[in-house]
Write an enzyme that holds these catalytic residues in place. Structure first.
Site, PDB file in Angstrom:
ATOM      1  N   HIS A  27       0.819  -1.215   0.000  1.00 17.63           N
ATOM      2  CA  HIS A  27       0.000   0.000   0.000  1.00 17.63           C
ATOM      3  C   HIS A  27       0.856   1.270   0.000  1.00 17.63           C
ATOM      4  O   HIS A  27       2.045   1.244   0.363  1.00 17.63           O
ATOM      5  CB  HIS A  27      -0.918   0.015   1.228  1.00 17.63           C
ATOM      6  CG  HIS A  27      -0.157  -0.021   2.527  1.00 17.63           C
ATOM      7  ND1 HIS A  27       0.428   1.087   3.091  1.00 17.63           N
ATOM      8  CD2 HIS A  27       0.130  -1.054   3.360  1.00 17.63           C
ATOM      9  CE1 HIS A  27       1.026   0.759   4.209  1.00 17.63           C
ATOM     10  NE2 HIS A  27       0.870  -0.545   4.400  1.00 17.63           N
ATOM     11  N   SER A  60       0.967   5.342   4.696  1.00 15.89           N
ATOM     12  CA  SER A  60      -0.158   5.559   5.611  1.00 15.89           C
ATOM     13  C   SER A  60       0.214   6.631   6.634  1.00 15.89           C
ATOM     14  O   SER A  60       1.381   7.026   6.752  1.00 15.89           O
ATOM     15  CB  SER A  60      -0.512   4.263   6.339  1.00 15.89           C
ATOM     16  OG  SER A  60       0.475   3.954   7.316  1.00 15.89           O
ATOM     17  N   TRP A 119       0.442   6.329   9.782  1.00 19.78           N
ATOM     18  CA  TRP A 119       1.399   5.829  10.772  1.00 19.78           C
ATOM     19  C   TRP A 119       2.733   5.454  10.145  1.00 19.78           C
ATOM     20  O   TRP A 119       3.735   5.376  10.848  1.00 19.78           O
ATOM     21  CB  TRP A 119       0.793   4.670  11.559  1.00 19.78           C
ATOM     22  CG  TRP A 119      -0.137   5.159  12.642  1.00 19.78           C
ATOM     23  CD1 TRP A 119      -0.614   6.438  12.801  1.00 19.78           C
ATOM     24  CD2 TRP A 119      -0.683   4.392  13.711  1.00 19.78           C
ATOM     25  NE1 TRP A 119      -1.426   6.509  13.894  1.00 19.78           N
ATOM     26  CE2 TRP A 119      -1.492   5.263  14.476  1.00 19.78           C
ATOM     27  CE3 TRP A 119      -0.589   3.056  14.085  1.00 19.78           C
ATOM     28  CZ2 TRP A 119      -2.187   4.834  15.599  1.00 19.78           C
ATOM     29  CZ3 TRP A 119      -1.281   2.624  15.203  1.00 19.78           C
ATOM     30  CH2 TRP A 119      -2.066   3.501  15.953  1.00 19.78           C
ATOM     31  N   ASN A 120       2.785   5.203   8.834  1.00 19.44           N
ATOM     32  CA  ASN A 120       4.089   5.126   8.164  1.00 19.44           C
ATOM     33  C   ASN A 120       4.786   6.465   8.318  1.00 19.44           C
ATOM     34  O   ASN A 120       5.978   6.540   8.654  1.00 19.44           O
ATOM     35  CB  ASN A 120       3.936   4.824   6.676  1.00 19.44           C
ATOM     36  CG  ASN A 120       3.508   3.406   6.372  1.00 19.44           C
ATOM     37  OD1 ASN A 120       2.771   3.174   5.427  1.00 19.44           O
ATOM     38  ND2 ASN A 120       3.960   2.435   7.155  1.00 19.44           N
ATOM     39  N   GLU A 179      -1.807  -7.070   7.455  1.00 19.27           N
ATOM     40  CA  GLU A 179      -0.429  -6.943   7.918  1.00 19.27           C
ATOM     41  C   GLU A 179      -0.177  -7.863   9.114  1.00 19.27           C
ATOM     42  O   GLU A 179      -1.112  -8.341   9.768  1.00 19.27           O
ATOM     43  CB  GLU A 179      -0.168  -5.472   8.300  1.00 19.27           C
ATOM     44  CG  GLU A 179       1.191  -5.152   8.907  1.00 19.27           C
ATOM     45  CD  GLU A 179       2.354  -5.470   7.980  1.00 19.27           C
ATOM     46  OE1 GLU A 179       2.561  -6.671   7.709  1.00 19.27           O
ATOM     47  OE2 GLU A 179       3.060  -4.538   7.558  1.00 19.27           O
ATOM     48  N   LYS A 180       1.086  -8.118   9.395  1.00 20.33           N
ATOM     49  CA  LYS A 180       1.480  -8.807  10.630  1.00 20.33           C
ATOM     50  C   LYS A 180       0.900  -8.047  11.818  1.00 20.33           C
ATOM     51  O   LYS A 180       0.935  -6.819  11.862  1.00 20.33           O
ATOM     52  CB  LYS A 180       3.009  -8.841  10.716  1.00 20.33           C
ATOM     53  CG  LYS A 180       3.576  -9.239  12.070  1.00 20.33           C
ATOM     54  CD  LYS A 180       5.090  -9.106  12.066  1.00 20.33           C
ATOM     55  CE  LYS A 180       5.662  -9.179  13.467  1.00 20.33           C
ATOM     56  NZ  LYS A 180       7.143  -9.044  13.459  1.00 20.33           N
ATOM     57  N   TYR A 208       1.157  -6.630  15.351  1.00 20.79           N
ATOM     58  CA  TYR A 208       2.290  -6.245  16.201  1.00 20.79           C
ATOM     59  C   TYR A 208       1.967  -6.244  17.694  1.00 20.79           C
ATOM     60  O   TYR A 208       2.736  -5.704  18.498  1.00 20.79           O
ATOM     61  CB  TYR A 208       2.819  -4.871  15.789  1.00 20.79           C
ATOM     62  CG  TYR A 208       3.778  -4.930  14.623  1.00 20.79           C
ATOM     63  CD1 TYR A 208       5.107  -5.293  14.804  1.00 20.79           C
ATOM     64  CD2 TYR A 208       3.356  -4.636  13.332  1.00 20.79           C
ATOM     65  CE1 TYR A 208       5.990  -5.360  13.739  1.00 20.79           C
ATOM     66  CE2 TYR A 208       4.232  -4.695  12.255  1.00 20.79           C
ATOM     67  CZ  TYR A 208       5.545  -5.053  12.469  1.00 20.79           C
ATOM     68  OH  TYR A 208       6.418  -5.124  11.401  1.00 20.79           O
ATOM     69  N   LYS A 219       8.455   3.811  16.327  1.00 17.03           N
ATOM     70  CA  LYS A 219       9.547   2.843  16.177  1.00 17.03           C
ATOM     71  C   LYS A 219      10.875   3.388  16.688  1.00 17.03           C
ATOM     72  O   LYS A 219      11.636   2.680  17.354  1.00 17.03           O
ATOM     73  CB  LYS A 219       9.669   2.429  14.714  1.00 17.03           C
ATOM     74  CG  LYS A 219       8.473   1.656  14.198  1.00 17.03           C
ATOM     75  CD  LYS A 219       8.583   1.379  12.706  1.00 17.03           C
ATOM     76  CE  LYS A 219       7.332   0.704  12.175  1.00 17.03           C
ATOM     77  NZ  LYS A 219       7.389   0.508  10.710  1.00 17.03           N
ATOM     78  N   ARG A 276      10.397  -6.404  14.718  1.00 22.27           N
ATOM     79  CA  ARG A 276       9.904  -6.062  13.382  1.00 22.27           C
ATOM     80  C   ARG A 276      10.097  -7.195  12.384  1.00 22.27           C
ATOM     81  O   ARG A 276       9.229  -7.460  11.568  1.00 22.27           O
ATOM     82  CB  ARG A 276      10.638  -4.823  12.837  1.00 22.27           C
ATOM     83  CG  ARG A 276      10.299  -3.514  13.503  1.00 22.27           C
ATOM     84  CD  ARG A 276      11.055  -2.376  12.813  1.00 22.27           C
ATOM     85  NE  ARG A 276      10.557  -2.159  11.458  1.00 22.27           N
ATOM     86  CZ  ARG A 276      11.320  -1.725  10.454  1.00 22.27           C
ATOM     87  NH1 ARG A 276      12.610  -1.517  10.638  1.00 22.27           N
ATOM     88  NH2 ARG A 276      10.788  -1.517   9.268  1.00 22.27           N
ATOM     89  N   ARG A 277      11.250  -7.847  12.425  1.00 15.20           N
ATOM     90  CA  ARG A 277      11.621  -8.720  11.319  1.00 15.20           C
ATOM     91  C   ARG A 277      12.006 -10.149  11.690  1.00 15.20           C
ATOM     92  O   ARG A 277      12.243 -10.952  10.806  1.00 15.20           O
ATOM     93  CB  ARG A 277      12.789  -8.086  10.557  1.00 15.20           C
ATOM     94  CG  ARG A 277      12.450  -6.761   9.919  1.00 15.20           C
ATOM     95  CD  ARG A 277      11.413  -6.931   8.820  1.00 15.20           C
ATOM     96  NE  ARG A 277      10.990  -5.665   8.289  1.00 15.20           N
ATOM     97  CZ  ARG A 277      11.677  -4.940   7.432  1.00 15.20           C
ATOM     98  NH1 ARG A 277      12.848  -5.378   7.019  1.00 15.20           N
ATOM     99  NH2 ARG A 277      11.215  -3.789   7.000  1.00 15.20           N
TER     100      ARG A 277
END
EC number: 5.4.2.11
Length: 248
Positions: free
Chosen positions: A9, A12, A14-15, A87-88, A90, A98, A114-115
């Site tokens: 996407h 956003s 929050w991005n 999405e995953k 969280y 972050k 995160r990963r």
């Protein structure tokens, strides 16, 4: 030749604020809308004509798909939404910044959250208002299947039945399919398609609204994959994604 295009996407809210988003249903920014429109124009310029599209239940993906199809003059194609493409999750990190979280717990710990392939953040409590069981959109999903937190491994296990039973089999009759989803849900699909190891998948950074094309033979064997766009610009965007979880 058959094609599946994976698209994260657009940016956003929050991005932009560098927050853990997960299943929180935040909207696109103006930049995110512009990114989605640009992706649609790029796909149209490259001659894509989709037979069907898939997306998640989250508005940042749904609206990105709408923008893309509008710019391509393909608003009429069938679209299927599934919570499995979300999405995953969280967990209790959702909503936290972050960089601030990295400053508190360290870059390495945030990178793990995160990963990491099989380590999930702390789960939401059953009475947490962020728990998806309280949302109408998930009423038809068995409560036991709704996550309170997820690792990437959990996310992939959620997505794969939908990919293997619904999306990929459609390529037998369709020539081109578009999947608009999220960084981690798409990472799971890419891991499956390219047989990427658990250790290497954490290094894959997907920029927002950059089409990732997978080409298959008529026998549905993967033959080629590539990003659409300027390679140097895409490299910089990937680098920016990688730096999101670091303290400033």
């Amino acid at each position: 030749m058959k094609k599946i295009v994976l698209l994260r996407h657009g940016e956003s809210a929050w991005n932009k604020e560098n927050r853990f988003t997960g299943w929180t249903d935040v909207d696109l920014t103006e930049k995110g809308i512009a990114e989605a429109c640009k992706a649609g124009e790029l796909l149209k310029e490259n001659g894509f004509n989709f037979d069907k599209a898939y997306t998640s239940y989250l508005k940042r993906a749904v609206k990105t798909l709408n923008c893309v199809l509008d710019r391509m003059d393909q608003d009429w194609i069938p679209v299927e939404k599934s919570w499995r493409l979300n999405e995953k999750h969280y967990g209790d990190l959702q909503g936290l910044n972050k960089s601030e979280t990295a400053a508190k717990y360290g870059d390495e710990q945030v990178l793990i959250w995160r990963r990491s392939y099989d380590i999930a953040p702390n789960a939401l409590s059953e009475d947490d208002p962020r728990n998806p069981r309280f949302e109408n959109r998930y009423q038809e999903v068995p409560d036991a299947e709704l996550p309170r937190t997820e690792s990437l491994k959990d996310t992939i296990e959620r997505i794969m039945p939908y990919w293997k039973c619904i999306i990929f089999p459609n390529l037998k009759t369709a020539d081109e399919i578009l999947v608009v989803a999220h960084g981690n849900s798409l990472r799971g699909i890419i891991k499956h398609l390219k047989h990427i190891s658990d250790e290497e998948i954490v290094k894959l950074n997907l920029p927002t609204a950059v089409p990732y094309v997978f080409e298959f033979s008529d026998e549905l064997n993967l033959e080629k994959d590539y990003f659409l766009g300027d390679p140097e610009e895409i490299r910089k965007l990937m680098e920016a994604v990688a730096n999101q979880g670091k303290k400033k």
